[in-house]
Design a protein around this motif. Structure first.
Motif, PDB file in Angstrom:
ATOM      1  N   ALA A 276       0.835  -1.208   0.000  1.00 50.54           N
ATOM      2  CA  ALA A 276       0.000   0.000   0.000  1.00 50.54           C
ATOM      3  C   ALA A 276       0.868   1.254   0.000  1.00 50.54           C
ATOM      4  O   ALA A 276       0.540   2.241  -0.669  1.00 50.54           O
ATOM      5  CB  ALA A 276      -0.920  -0.013   1.213  1.00 50.54           C
ATOM      6  N   VAL A 279       2.259   1.779  -3.456  1.00 46.56           N
ATOM      7  CA  VAL A 279       1.215   2.321  -4.334  1.00 46.56           C
ATOM      8  C   VAL A 279       1.003   3.800  -4.030  1.00 46.56           C
ATOM      9  O   VAL A 279       0.861   4.621  -4.934  1.00 46.56           O
ATOM     10  CB  VAL A 279      -0.088   1.521  -4.162  1.00 46.56           C
ATOM     11  CG1 VAL A 279      -1.228   2.178  -4.914  1.00 46.56           C
ATOM     12  CG2 VAL A 279       0.093   0.109  -4.660  1.00 46.56           C
ATOM     13  N   ASN A 280       1.044   4.152  -2.730  1.00 42.67           N
ATOM     14  CA  ASN A 280       0.845   5.556  -2.371  1.00 42.67           C
ATOM     15  C   ASN A 280       1.939   6.456  -2.934  1.00 42.67           C
ATOM     16  O   ASN A 280       1.650   7.553  -3.389  1.00 42.67           O
ATOM     17  CB  ASN A 280       0.793   5.703  -0.851  1.00 42.67           C
ATOM     18  CG  ASN A 280      -0.591   5.444  -0.337  1.00 42.67           C
ATOM     19  OD1 ASN A 280      -1.566   5.659  -1.057  1.00 42.67           O
ATOM     20  ND2 ASN A 280      -0.693   4.961   0.877  1.00 42.67           N
ATOM     21  N   LEU A 283       0.996   7.071  -6.329  1.00 43.63           N
ATOM     22  CA  LEU A 283      -0.177   7.944  -6.426  1.00 43.63           C
ATOM     23  C   LEU A 283       0.205   9.400  -6.186  1.00 43.63           C
ATOM     24  O   LEU A 283      -0.317  10.301  -6.832  1.00 43.63           O
ATOM     25  CB  LEU A 283      -1.245   7.506  -5.413  1.00 43.63           C
ATOM     26  CG  LEU A 283      -1.852   6.149  -5.656  1.00 43.63           C
ATOM     27  CD1 LEU A 283      -2.985   5.906  -4.682  1.00 43.63           C
ATOM     28  CD2 LEU A 283      -2.367   6.038  -7.066  1.00 43.63           C
ATOM     29  N   GLN A 315     -15.295   5.675  10.427  1.00 44.13           N
ATOM     30  CA  GLN A 315     -15.305   4.503   9.559  1.00 44.13           C
ATOM     31  C   GLN A 315     -15.494   4.862   8.085  1.00 44.13           C
ATOM     32  O   GLN A 315     -15.257   4.025   7.221  1.00 44.13           O
ATOM     33  CB  GLN A 315     -16.405   3.546  10.003  1.00 44.13           C
ATOM     34  CG  GLN A 315     -17.767   4.193  10.080  1.00 44.13           C
ATOM     35  CD  GLN A 315     -18.853   3.170  10.335  1.00 44.13           C
ATOM     36  OE1 GLN A 315     -18.682   2.019  10.003  1.00 44.13           O
ATOM     37  NE2 GLN A 315     -19.954   3.577  10.925  1.00 44.13           N
ATOM     38  N   TYR A 316     -15.936   6.088   7.814  1.00 43.20           N
ATOM     39  CA  TYR A 316     -16.136   6.450   6.413  1.00 43.20           C
ATOM     40  C   TYR A 316     -14.892   7.057   5.785  1.00 43.20           C
ATOM     41  O   TYR A 316     -14.890   7.448   4.623  1.00 43.20           O
ATOM     42  CB  TYR A 316     -17.314   7.412   6.256  1.00 43.20           C
ATOM     43  CG  TYR A 316     -18.606   6.801   6.703  1.00 43.20           C
ATOM     44  CD1 TYR A 316     -19.228   5.837   5.906  1.00 43.20           C
ATOM     45  CD2 TYR A 316     -19.187   7.147   7.909  1.00 43.20           C
ATOM     46  CE1 TYR A 316     -20.387   5.225   6.320  1.00 43.20           C
ATOM     47  CE2 TYR A 316     -20.359   6.544   8.337  1.00 43.20           C
ATOM     48  CZ  TYR A 316     -20.959   5.591   7.544  1.00 43.20           C
ATOM     49  OH  TYR A 316     -22.101   4.985   7.946  1.00 43.20           O
ATOM     50  N   MET A 318     -11.980   5.909   4.727  1.00 40.47           N
ATOM     51  CA  MET A 318     -11.485   5.277   3.509  1.00 40.47           C
ATOM     52  C   MET A 318     -12.417   5.514   2.331  1.00 40.47           C
ATOM     53  O   MET A 318     -11.976   5.775   1.210  1.00 40.47           O
ATOM     54  CB  MET A 318     -11.364   3.780   3.792  1.00 40.47           C
ATOM     55  CG  MET A 318     -10.713   2.998   2.706  1.00 40.47           C
ATOM     56  SD  MET A 318      -8.961   3.301   2.694  1.00 40.47           S
ATOM     57  CE  MET A 318      -8.444   1.818   1.854  1.00 40.47           C
ATOM     58  N   LEU A 319     -13.714   5.453   2.611  1.00 38.17           N
ATOM     59  CA  LEU A 319     -14.705   5.595   1.547  1.00 38.17           C
ATOM     60  C   LEU A 319     -14.620   6.988   0.921  1.00 38.17           C
ATOM     61  O   LEU A 319     -14.543   7.141  -0.305  1.00 38.17           O
ATOM     62  CB  LEU A 319     -16.103   5.364   2.132  1.00 38.17           C
ATOM     63  CG  LEU A 319     -17.218   5.168   1.119  1.00 38.17           C
ATOM     64  CD1 LEU A 319     -17.054   3.846   0.414  1.00 38.17           C
ATOM     65  CD2 LEU A 319     -18.566   5.214   1.816  1.00 38.17           C
ATOM     66  N   SER A 322     -11.162   7.479  -0.964  1.00 34.10           N
ATOM     67  CA  SER A 322     -11.032   6.833  -2.267  1.00 34.10           C
ATOM     68  C   SER A 322     -11.993   7.440  -3.277  1.00 34.10           C
ATOM     69  O   SER A 322     -11.649   7.573  -4.453  1.00 34.10           O
ATOM     70  CB  SER A 322     -11.255   5.330  -2.136  1.00 34.10           C
ATOM     71  OG  SER A 322     -12.473   5.082  -1.496  1.00 34.10           O
ATOM     72  N   SER A 323     -13.185   7.851  -2.829  1.00 35.59           N
ATOM     73  CA  SER A 323     -14.119   8.491  -3.752  1.00 35.59           C
ATOM     74  C   SER A 323     -13.521   9.786  -4.276  1.00 35.59           C
ATOM     75  O   SER A 323     -13.593  10.079  -5.480  1.00 35.59           O
ATOM     76  CB  SER A 323     -15.449   8.808  -3.077  1.00 35.59           C
ATOM     77  OG  SER A 323     -15.882   7.723  -2.336  1.00 35.59           O
ATOM     78  N   MET A 325     -10.448  10.486  -4.586  1.00 42.76           N
ATOM     79  CA  MET A 325      -9.381  10.152  -5.513  1.00 42.76           C
ATOM     80  C   MET A 325      -9.941   9.817  -6.889  1.00 42.76           C
ATOM     81  O   MET A 325      -9.423  10.256  -7.919  1.00 42.76           O
ATOM     82  CB  MET A 325      -8.619   8.953  -4.955  1.00 42.76           C
ATOM     83  CG  MET A 325      -7.249   8.822  -5.485  1.00 42.76           C
ATOM     84  SD  MET A 325      -6.215   8.176  -4.228  1.00 42.76           S
ATOM     85  CE  MET A 325      -6.376   6.525  -4.387  1.00 42.76           C
ATOM     86  N   ILE A 326     -11.029   9.030  -6.913  1.00 42.52           N
ATOM     87  CA  ILE A 326     -11.621   8.644  -8.194  1.00 42.52           C
ATOM     88  C   ILE A 326     -12.169   9.871  -8.913  1.00 42.52           C
ATOM     89  O   ILE A 326     -11.952  10.066 -10.113  1.00 42.52           O
ATOM     90  CB  ILE A 326     -12.732   7.587  -7.968  1.00 42.52           C
ATOM     91  CG1 ILE A 326     -12.104   6.291  -7.463  1.00 42.52           C
ATOM     92  CG2 ILE A 326     -13.507   7.331  -9.231  1.00 42.52           C
ATOM     93  CD1 ILE A 326     -13.093   5.236  -7.059  1.00 42.52           C
TER      94      ILE A 326
END
Lengths: 347, 289
Positions: A276, A279-280, A283, A315-316, A318-319, A322-323, A325-326
């Motif tokens: 990871a 990959v970072n 990125l 908990q959100y 990561m969500l 990543s969103s 980032m996309i």
């Protein structure tokens, strides 16, 4: 509140450097560099002292070190290779430094360049066969390399397996001819600030070196590799030599960053740098923009700070991360600094 | 010896199926799908939910995994990869997107299914025992056979169906395929969906044996990359060969090198480095330029 100040003021100084002529050291560029140095060495410590957010030191130190490793990845991008193996060299550099300090009793300041050199040597050995690969093949093999580094750290006797190497002493005194340049970190009342200053100084040196490489003969040759390796070879560029050299420099950065990280956390484990992380690093380069020397620095700052600021979302985290980032990829697929393309014409 | 070979075959069948999906996506779109491992984990969790939570038969869970992952793959291609490929200067930018999707799927899996290790009860009981020389549980034999059947089915599909032919044309030469009247966008989407579906099916198959957890995504991707490097990226026969070779090497390595600790993958990687120095395009890949 210093939080908005840091991300806001950094892009402007980058904008200056991206907009001026490549290679020239005009007044605008000098002013930009001076402003940047003043910001990181004076304004940030003052701001943190005023606001009392001492935890930012750790974040910013990490950003500085990660951006050194990313600078290395950027250099391999510069010769047209996608490098997802920087984590392996960061881990190797960390272990070299840790082993030399704990088992040989060497001073940390001596192990820092040695870690870089060891990684560069390793990169020559590994690079000779794998740099013949291109595109996704190279990307895949470097990704596997990160995993192999972790497994080696687990298997080799000198690395102490999964238990890792812990309680590494803080960096000692560095003196030349009896003159103390850097005091013993253990005697300092605020090692956080000291680590921050060392990390930022290292980062500035790395990017100075990177900028110098890119705007030298070597940099021009690297650019020719990026565009067309066969054509470059046909007009007499020693491509095999050049790509190994670039890869070794890149890994040197990775090793130095890894060694510095170890001295801050005072411990290293096989899982300190994983796939990871590799990959970072890649990125960071993509996000900042592959056409700009300071792209990886900006990318690291944004990704790391973004991640840190999202911590409150629990908990959100990561969500959302990543969103974002996309979405960023959909809107600006050529990196953040491509926003300046119209002004500066790119480099 | 028989035991090692049987284990290798069983592992190889799973691996080949994972590598097939990855190589299909790569050959059609020139995209290295970093999220492949996460898609595999997703497939495992869907099967787990259907079988263990809803109490439906295993085959329904497997079908559900296939459908869910096919939809995810199609959506990723249609709304994300297609746009980025059109707008980006360098095609490597899709890697950032793929990595973003990998993180996103990880986040979704964490939120929806949690971080615990999950598994479903054995689908068949009993152990096959041939004179103590070859011991293998029946469910492993069944899963291995199913995987081999899928691989054969996939090859037949690619070879003889109209869709398969269109996708092979696309992989060979995108421009020429378009000029011959192949609907490039449509078949890219189908290809991506099919690749994701294969990952989901393997996840569904393996959840019955090894179980599934959130952390399996990354290592699975790494293994899949290894396989298509051995076989050659973008070639179907290469992916199958790579899968079986890695399965065999892992099986042999785990037995022979067990005395020296966990060094199997180190040995595999060292071998791979030497091999790639001699043949950079893999066993069956085409050389560039």
């Amino acid at each position: 509140m210093t939080t908005p100040k840091i991300p806001n003021s950094v892009p402007t100084s980058f904008g200056n450097s991206a907009a001026s002529r490549p290679g020239s050291l005009g007044p605008a560029r000098l002013a930009g560099v001076a402003a940047f140095l003043a910001l990181v060495f004076v304004a940030v410590p003052l701001g943190i002292a005023a606001s009392g957010r001492w935890d930012f030191y750790y974040t910013l130190t990490s950003v500085a070190l990660l951006s050194i490793a990313s600078a290395g990845v950027w250099l391999t991008f510069y010769i047209g290779r996608i490098n997802i193996g920087q984590g392996a060299y960061a881990l190797a550099g960390g272990y070299v430094s840790a082993v030399l300090i704990t088992q040989v009793g060497m001073s940390f300041w001596l192990t820092l360049p040695l870690a870089g050199l060891a990684c560069a040597g390793l990169a020559v050995l590994i690079g000779l066969p794998i740099l013949r690969l291109r595109g996704v093949y190279f990307a895949m093999v470097t990704l596997v390399l990160t995993e192999v580094a972790r497994l080696s750290a687990l298997a080799l006797p000198v690395t102490n397996g999964a238990k890792g190497i812990t309680s590494i002493p803080l960096p000692g005194e560095l003196s030349v001819l009896g003159l103390t340049i850097i005091p013993d970190f253990a005697t300092l009342e605020d090692p956080k600030l000291a680590f921050y200053l060392v990390a930022v100084a290292l980062m500035c040196l790395s990017y100075l070196a990177l900028w110098r490489i890119v705007n030298s003969r070597l940099g021009h040759l690297c650019r020719s590799l990026q565009q067309n390796e066969e054509l470059a070879a046909s007009i007499g560029v020693n491509t095999a030599h050049l790509r190994v050299l670039a890869y070794a420099i890149s890994s040197f950065f990775g090793g130095v960053a890894g060694a510095m990280f170890v001295s801050i956390s005072q411990s290293i484990y096989p899982s300190s740098f994983q796939v990871a992380d590799s990959v970072n690093f890649m990125l960071n380069c993509f996000l900042g923009g592959l056409g700009y020397v300071f792209g990886p620095m900006l990318g690291t700052l944004l990704l790391y700070f973004g991640w840190d600021l999202l911590f409150t979302t629990g908990q959100y985290q990561m969500l959302i991360y990543s969103s974002a980032m996309i979405v960023l990829m959909l809107v600006l697929p050529n990196g953040l600094l491509s926003l300046f393309d119209r002004k500066g014409g790119g480099k | 010896m028989e035991q090692i070979l049987a284990n290798g075959l069983y592992l190889g069948a799973q691996y080949a199926l994972i590598a097939l999906g990855l190589t299909l996506i790569f050959s059609l779109m020139n995209v290295l799908n970093f999220a492949h491992g996460q898609m595999y984990v997703m497939g495992g969790f869907v099967t787990y939910t259907v079988v263990a939570q809803f109490g439906l038969p295993f085959i329904v869970g497997l079908l559900a995994s296939a459908v869910v992952l096919a939809v995810i793959g199609a959506v990723c291609e249609r709304f994300l990869f297609r746009t980025v490929i059109k707008r980006s200067k360098r095609e490597e930018s899709t890697m950032l997107l793929a990595a973003g999707i990998a993180f996103f799927l990880d986040a979704v899996i964490l939120l929806v299914f949690g971080e615990k290790q999950r598994g479903v009860p054995k689908i068949v009981d009993g152990v096959f025992n041939w004179d103590m020389r070859l011991i293998m549980p029946y469910d492993r034999i069944l899963i291995g056979a199913l995987a081999i059947a899928m691989v054969v089915g996939f090859i037949l599909f690619m070879q003889y169906s109209r869709t398969g032919r269109a996708m092979r044309a696309l992989a060979q030469d995108r421009m020429a395929a378009q000029l011959m009247g192949v609907d490039v966008d449509r078949y890219s989407m189908i290809g991506f969906a099919l690749g994701a579906m294969l990952a989901g099916i393997v996840g569904g198959l393996l959840v019955t044996i090894t179980g599934i957890n959130l952390g399996m995504g990354g290592p699975t991707s790494v293994k899949a990359f290894l396989m298509i490097m051995i076989g050659g990226a973008g070639v179907i026969s290469g992916a199958i060969a790579g899968g079986f070779i890695l399965g065999m090497m892992e099986s042999i390595g785990l037995t022979l090198l067990a005395a020296y600790g966990d060094v199997t993958y180190l040995a595999i990687f060292a071998t791979l480095l030497v091999f790639l120095a001699i043949r950079p395009q893999g066993l069956m890949g085409k050389p560039w330029g």
